[in-house]
Design an enzyme around this catalytic site. Structure first.
Site, PDB file in Angstrom:
ATOM      1  CG  ASP A 103      17.319  64.503  68.143  1.00 52.38           C
ATOM      2  OD1 ASP A 103      17.667  65.446  68.899  1.00 52.38           O
ATOM      3  OD2 ASP A 103      17.342  64.625  66.862  1.00 52.38           O
TER       4      ASP A 103
HETATM    5  N1  URA Z   1      21.578  65.531  65.019  1.00 52.21           N
HETATM    6  C1  URA Z   1      20.324  65.280  65.135  1.00 52.21           C
HETATM    7  O1  URA Z   1      19.455  65.659  64.243  1.00 52.21           O
HETATM    8  N2  URA Z   1      19.999  64.547  66.182  1.00 52.21           N
HETATM    9  C2  URA Z   1      20.925  64.003  66.969  1.00 52.21           C
HETATM   10  O2  URA Z   1      20.406  63.136  68.017  1.00 52.21           O
HETATM   11  C3  URA Z   1      22.230  64.245  66.638  1.00 52.21           C
HETATM   12  C4  URA Z   1      22.493  65.157  65.681  1.00 52.21           C
END
Ligand code: URA
Length: 239
Positions: A103
């Site tokens: 993310d």
């Molecule tokens: N899970 C999440 O919620 N965000 C990420 O960036 C990776 C795994």
């Protein structure tokens, strides 16, 4: 790169000649006869020979990036800086892309490569690549938490996650931290898993992707080439 393309690029012969060499079993990859033209190979990870003579071309790129928060796991974007923007022009090879996504607000280990099929295989569920995250949340993680994650978390929409391993690090009323290891890559998976337990993720950093650990000497935003030892670990994902 496909074996036939690599042999053509190394000027071993024309397309037709390469086909013949493969059919006549004169091409070997790490000592094994290779006849499949579309085999994904890398002459720096493997020894490729034609009639006993070693063939080498420029290697694919394999980079480890310590992704900062605020940067998109994408090749290009109109609005946000991407992980490719963090790579110096001399290392920004054609086809370089991130293997998987974090993310925008997540930090940590992201591998980048020009080897498309290899990246695709690393993400394929068949390989069950384990990912470990360092997580901080805004509340208490009780003694029941490891069991909650181990038995398979279910989201409110009915999605069921595979068992995940939670290792508690520090526990407090308004802040706790843990390591979580998962084998899937569902959208916002870690954040949703903790929400299902009843706490919100306030900081998320990936520290492991399969056999690769985030190099603690890599500053946030910095990257480096994979070492030879790390490149050896990639062989499992070539084909
Ligand atoms: N899970 C999440 O919620 N965000 C990420 O960036 C990776 C795994």
């Amino acid at each position: 790169m496909r074996l036939d393309k690599l042999l053509e690029k190394a000027k071993v012969g024309s397309r037709g000649e390469v086909k013949k060499l493969l059919r006549s079993r004169q091409v070997r990859v790490d000592g094994h006869v290779a006849t499949k033209a579309n085999l994904n190979v890398d002459s720096h990870l493997q020894q490729i020979t034609v009639s006993g003579r070693v063939v080498q071309i420029e290697s694919e790129s394999y980079l480890m990036l310590h992704k900062p928060a605020g940067v998109l796991s994408a090749v290009r974007d109109k609005k946000y800086q991407t992980v490719i923007d963090l790579i110096a022009p001399k290392d920004r090879k054609d086809g370089l892309y991130p293997i998987g996504r974090l993310d925008r607000d997540t930090e940590g280990l992201l591998l980048l490569t020009t080897n498309g099929p290899l990246g695709f295989r690393m993400l394929h569920p068949r390989h069950h690549v384990e990912k470990t995250y360092y997580v901080e949340v805004n509340g208490w993680l009780g003694e029941d938490a490891p069991h909650f994650f181990e038995k398979g978390v279910s989201f409110s929409d009915g999605t069921l996650c595979q068992p995940a391993q939670l290792e508690l690090l520090e526990v407090g009323q308004s802040k706790s931290s843990a390591h979580l290891t998962i084998r899937e890559g569902k959208f916002h998976q870690v954040k949703k898993m903790f929400l299902a337990y009843g706490v919100k993720v306030t900081y998320l950093k990936r520290i492991r992707f399969g056999p690769f650990w985030l190099d603690d000497k890599l500053a946030v935003g910095a990257y480096r080439k994979l070492t030879n030892e790390e490149c050896d670990l990639l062989k499992d994902y070539l084909d």
